[in-house]
Motif scaffolding. Sequence first.
Motif, PDB file in Angstrom:
ATOM      1  N   ILE A  42      48.863  54.105  45.125  1.00 15.33           N
ATOM      2  CA  ILE A  42      49.242  55.302  46.000  1.00 15.33           C
ATOM      3  C   ILE A  42      47.675  55.728  46.331  1.00 15.33           C
ATOM      4  CG2 ILE A  42      50.595  57.455  46.318  1.00 15.33           C
ATOM      5  CD1 ILE A  42      52.131  54.913  45.294  1.00 15.33           C
ATOM      6  N   THR A  43      47.579  55.667  47.625  1.00 15.79           N
ATOM      7  CA  THR A  43      46.172  56.116  48.101  1.00 15.79           C
ATOM      8  C   THR A  43      45.765  57.391  48.217  1.00 15.79           C
ATOM      9  OG1 THR A  43      46.707  55.551  50.293  1.00 15.79           O
ATOM     10  CG2 THR A  43      45.860  53.778  49.039  1.00 15.79           C
ATOM     11  N   ASP A  44      46.637  58.189  48.170  1.00 13.71           N
ATOM     12  CA  ASP A  44      46.070  59.887  48.433  1.00 13.71           C
ATOM     13  C   ASP A  44      46.349  60.271  46.947  1.00 13.71           C
ATOM     14  OD1 ASP A  44      49.157  59.639  47.898  1.00 13.71           O
ATOM     15  OD2 ASP A  44      49.491  61.324  49.627  1.00 13.71           O
ATOM     16  N   ILE A  45      46.545  59.750  45.712  1.00 12.88           N
ATOM     17  CA  ILE A  45      46.268  60.111  44.528  1.00 12.88           C
ATOM     18  C   ILE A  45      45.183  59.480  43.976  1.00 12.88           C
ATOM     19  CG2 ILE A  45      47.504  60.641  42.076  1.00 12.88           C
ATOM     20  CD1 ILE A  45      50.194  60.053  43.528  1.00 12.88           C
ATOM     21  N   GLU A  46      44.137  60.200  43.287  1.00 11.80           N
ATOM     22  CA  GLU A  46      42.818  59.583  42.640  1.00 11.80           C
ATOM     23  C   GLU A  46      42.753  59.627  41.248  1.00 11.80           C
ATOM     24  OE1 GLU A  46      40.070  62.194  45.080  1.00 11.80           O
ATOM     25  OE2 GLU A  46      40.553  61.205  47.099  1.00 11.80           O
ATOM     26  N   PHE A  47      41.895  58.770  41.056  1.00  9.59           N
ATOM     27  CA  PHE A  47      41.421  58.567  39.672  1.00  9.59           C
ATOM     28  C   PHE A  47      39.953  58.186  39.772  1.00  9.59           C
ATOM     29  CE2 PHE A  47      40.726  55.914  35.795  1.00  9.59           C
ATOM     30  CZ  PHE A  47      41.601  56.913  34.835  1.00  9.59           C
ATOM     31  N   TYR A  48      38.938  58.716  38.711  1.00  6.95           N
ATOM     32  CA  TYR A  48      37.861  58.380  38.828  1.00  6.95           C
ATOM     33  C   TYR A  48      37.262  57.466  37.788  1.00  6.95           C
ATOM     34  CZ  TYR A  48      38.547  62.322  42.142  1.00  6.95           C
ATOM     35  OH  TYR A  48      39.010  63.300  42.791  1.00  6.95           O
ATOM     36  N   HIS A  49      36.293  56.686  38.164  1.00  8.48           N
ATOM     37  CA  HIS A  49      35.768  55.790  37.226  1.00  8.48           C
ATOM     38  C   HIS A  49      34.312  55.298  37.700  1.00  8.48           C
ATOM     39  CE1 HIS A  49      35.436  51.668  35.428  1.00  8.48           C
ATOM     40  NE2 HIS A  49      36.080  51.907  34.500  1.00  8.48           N
ATOM     41  N   PRO A  50      33.389  55.026  36.837  1.00  5.70           N
ATOM     42  CA  PRO A  50      32.061  54.717  37.014  1.00  5.70           C
ATOM     43  C   PRO A  50      32.212  53.093  38.175  1.00  5.70           C
ATOM     44  CG  PRO A  50      32.047  55.114  34.977  1.00  5.70           C
ATOM     45  CD  PRO A  50      33.660  55.113  35.361  1.00  5.70           C
ATOM     46  N   THR A  51      31.061  53.205  38.869  1.00  4.14           N
ATOM     47  CA  THR A  51      30.921  51.908  39.732  1.00  4.14           C
ATOM     48  C   THR A  51      29.983  51.073  39.323  1.00  4.14           C
ATOM     49  OG1 THR A  51      32.027  53.200  41.719  1.00  4.14           O
ATOM     50  CG2 THR A  51      30.656  51.069  42.272  1.00  4.14           C
ATOM     51  N   ALA A  52      30.385  49.896  39.056  1.00  2.40           N
ATOM     52  CA  ALA A  52      29.166  48.908  38.526  1.00  2.40           C
ATOM     53  C   ALA A  52      28.630  48.272  39.991  1.00  2.40           C
ATOM     54  CB  ALA A  52      29.820  47.573  37.616  1.00  2.40           C
ATOM     55  N   PRO A  53      27.238  48.259  39.959  1.00  2.00           N
ATOM     56  CA  PRO A  53      26.407  47.931  41.416  1.00  2.00           C
ATOM     57  C   PRO A  53      26.675  46.398  41.683  1.00  2.00           C
ATOM     58  CG  PRO A  53      25.003  49.226  39.796  1.00  2.00           C
ATOM     59  CD  PRO A  53      26.208  48.868  39.056  1.00  2.00           C
ATOM     60  N   SER A  54      27.002  45.744  40.794  1.00  2.00           N
ATOM     61  CA  SER A  54      27.133  44.270  40.894  1.00  2.00           C
ATOM     62  C   SER A  54      28.530  43.622  41.220  1.00  2.00           C
ATOM     63  CB  SER A  54      26.448  43.225  40.042  1.00  2.00           C
ATOM     64  OG  SER A  54      27.000  43.675  38.837  1.00  2.00           O
ATOM     65  N   PHE A 105      32.207  38.373  44.625  1.00  2.00           N
ATOM     66  CA  PHE A 105      32.112  37.812  43.517  1.00  2.00           C
ATOM     67  C   PHE A 105      31.690  38.737  42.499  1.00  2.00           C
ATOM     68  CE2 PHE A 105      30.144  35.468  39.704  1.00  2.00           C
ATOM     69  CZ  PHE A 105      31.026  34.503  39.696  1.00  2.00           C
ATOM     70  N   ASN A 106      32.257  38.915  41.296  1.00  2.00           N
ATOM     71  CA  ASN A 106      31.778  39.986  40.243  1.00  2.00           C
ATOM     72  C   ASN A 106      30.629  39.303  39.275  1.00  2.00           C
ATOM     73  OD1 ASN A 106      33.747  41.585  41.076  1.00  2.00           O
ATOM     74  ND2 ASN A 106      35.282  40.600  39.662  1.00  2.00           N
ATOM     75  N   ASP A 107      29.479  39.674  39.717  1.00  2.00           N
ATOM     76  CA  ASP A 107      28.337  39.324  38.848  1.00  2.00           C
ATOM     77  C   ASP A 107      28.161  39.980  37.977  1.00  2.00           C
ATOM     78  OD1 ASP A 107      26.062  37.573  38.281  1.00  2.00           O
ATOM     79  OD2 ASP A 107      24.774  38.902  39.619  1.00  2.00           O
ATOM     80  N   THR A 108      27.339  39.807  36.871  1.00  2.00           N
ATOM     81  CA  THR A 108      27.128  40.616  35.703  1.00  2.00           C
ATOM     82  C   THR A 108      25.878  39.926  34.726  1.00  2.00           C
ATOM     83  OG1 THR A 108      27.901  41.557  33.725  1.00  2.00           O
ATOM     84  CG2 THR A 108      28.813  39.616  34.451  1.00  2.00           C
ATOM     85  N   ASN A 109      25.263  40.805  33.996  1.00  6.39           N
ATOM     86  CA  ASN A 109      24.137  40.656  33.272  1.00  6.39           C
ATOM     87  C   ASN A 109      24.791  40.398  31.910  1.00  6.39           C
ATOM     88  OD1 ASN A 109      21.973  39.961  35.062  1.00  6.39           O
ATOM     89  ND2 ASN A 109      21.674  42.084  35.120  1.00  6.39           N
ATOM     90  N   SER A 110      25.912  40.719  31.836  1.00  5.68           N
ATOM     91  CA  SER A 110      26.426  40.637  30.323  1.00  5.68           C
ATOM     92  C   SER A 110      27.132  39.103  30.238  1.00  5.68           C
ATOM     93  CB  SER A 110      27.462  41.549  30.180  1.00  5.68           C
ATOM     94  OG  SER A 110      28.443  41.160  29.192  1.00  5.68           O
ATOM     95  N   TRP A 148      28.638  27.894  43.861  1.00 11.32           N
ATOM     96  CA  TRP A 148      28.127  28.458  45.289  1.00 11.32           C
ATOM     97  C   TRP A 148      27.244  29.690  44.919  1.00 11.32           C
ATOM     98  CZ3 TRP A 148      27.908  26.034  50.125  1.00 11.32           C
ATOM     99  CH2 TRP A 148      27.270  26.853  51.113  1.00 11.32           C
ATOM    100  N   PHE A 149      27.814  30.516  44.543  1.00 10.48           N
ATOM    101  CA  PHE A 149      27.324  31.945  44.208  1.00 10.48           C
ATOM    102  C   PHE A 149      25.913  31.920  43.671  1.00 10.48           C
ATOM    103  CE2 PHE A 149      26.793  36.125  42.026  1.00 10.48           C
ATOM    104  CZ  PHE A 149      27.006  36.998  43.291  1.00 10.48           C
ATOM    105  N   TYR A 150      25.966  31.185  42.190  1.00  9.37           N
ATOM    106  CA  TYR A 150      24.541  31.014  41.623  1.00  9.37           C
ATOM    107  C   TYR A 150      23.708  30.170  42.111  1.00  9.37           C
ATOM    108  CZ  TYR A 150      26.646  34.630  38.534  1.00  9.37           C
ATOM    109  OH  TYR A 150      27.316  35.584  37.745  1.00  9.37           O
ATOM    110  N   SER A 151      24.113  29.379  43.016  1.00 11.01           N
ATOM    111  CA  SER A 151      23.355  28.235  43.775  1.00 11.01           C
ATOM    112  C   SER A 151      22.602  28.743  44.798  1.00 11.01           C
ATOM    113  CB  SER A 151      24.101  27.039  43.979  1.00 11.01           C
ATOM    114  OG  SER A 151      24.402  26.172  42.727  1.00 11.01           O
TER     115      SER A 151
END
Length: 313
Positions: free
Chosen positions: A212-224, A236-241, A274-277
């Motif tokens: 439901i796009t007119d109801i909001e919930f807030y969460h941190p955004t991971a840059p990658s 692609f969900n890149d991560t250093n973890s 492909w992503f990591y190449s």
Amino acid sequence: MKSNNKICAVVVTFNRKELLLRTLSYLYKQTLPLHSIVVIDNASNDGTNELLQHLGYLDKSNLFYHKLVNNTGGAGGFYEGTKIAHESDVDWIWLMDDDGYPPQTCLETLLEYQDRYDFYGPLVLSDQDKTTLSFPITLPTSKRIVRNKTQLDIFSSNNKVLSNVLIPFNGVLLRSSLVSHIGYPLAKFFIWGDDIEYTKRARKSGARIATITDIEFYHPTAPSLGTPMFFGKMQFNDTNSKIKLYCLCRNNTVNLKKYHGNLYALLFSIKTIWFYSFTQPSLKKLKFSLYGLSAGWFNDFSKHRQFIGKTFE
């Protein structure tokens, strides 16, 4: 406002006591009071238990704090929390991590849609600017990737409801009777992909799913998270973890094999290589992702714990 529904919020936490306090404070500010709150502590060692006790949360009659002996990841936490909530005979289960939080009217407005959907939630936005999507959404019809509210307004044909789209376990409501039918999240996934698997399982059972796009919930955004590739046509969900990348490769392969077939799993393997190449070249991540992809192809859930807390940096 009061409701005849019994609603239990499930919050999974691990070593983020200050963020957990923010989440709990907003849960207790809801204009529609919750029947109960279940906090699943994934064996935190940062003093979460002591802080909750000091601030009086553990004395609240409707808060149930359950500390696990070992860190079972988000998947294990949501397995335990969903199970506890479901067995307490509630009508709805409201799922979230400790770093997300709902505005005061979130639950009340979500329940206005309870007759239309079985597994649905709000639009998940960055807790910093509240206009950027915390998790990019791929629109089901056009396959266009949207990353902010402006793009969503332009490219979405229905500005209020995205049918069959969900950012699971981030402020989503889950009908308890649906849990009776499809079971609990898979603890063995540990992290990343358990929410996708659960959504696919729900969809396969015929559950009505929406954001439901007119109801909001807030969460941190991971840059990658959602890094563009192929000229923005894919992400692609890149991560250093290491634990996250391993579980992403393994769990996504398992999900694709199970719900879409081996060809889709193979295409994901090619996409990862492909992503990591080429997109973001990294020999270390390329070799490591192959390890996770192989585990997915062989349904091996026995090796991930060795990567907990380890990074590529």
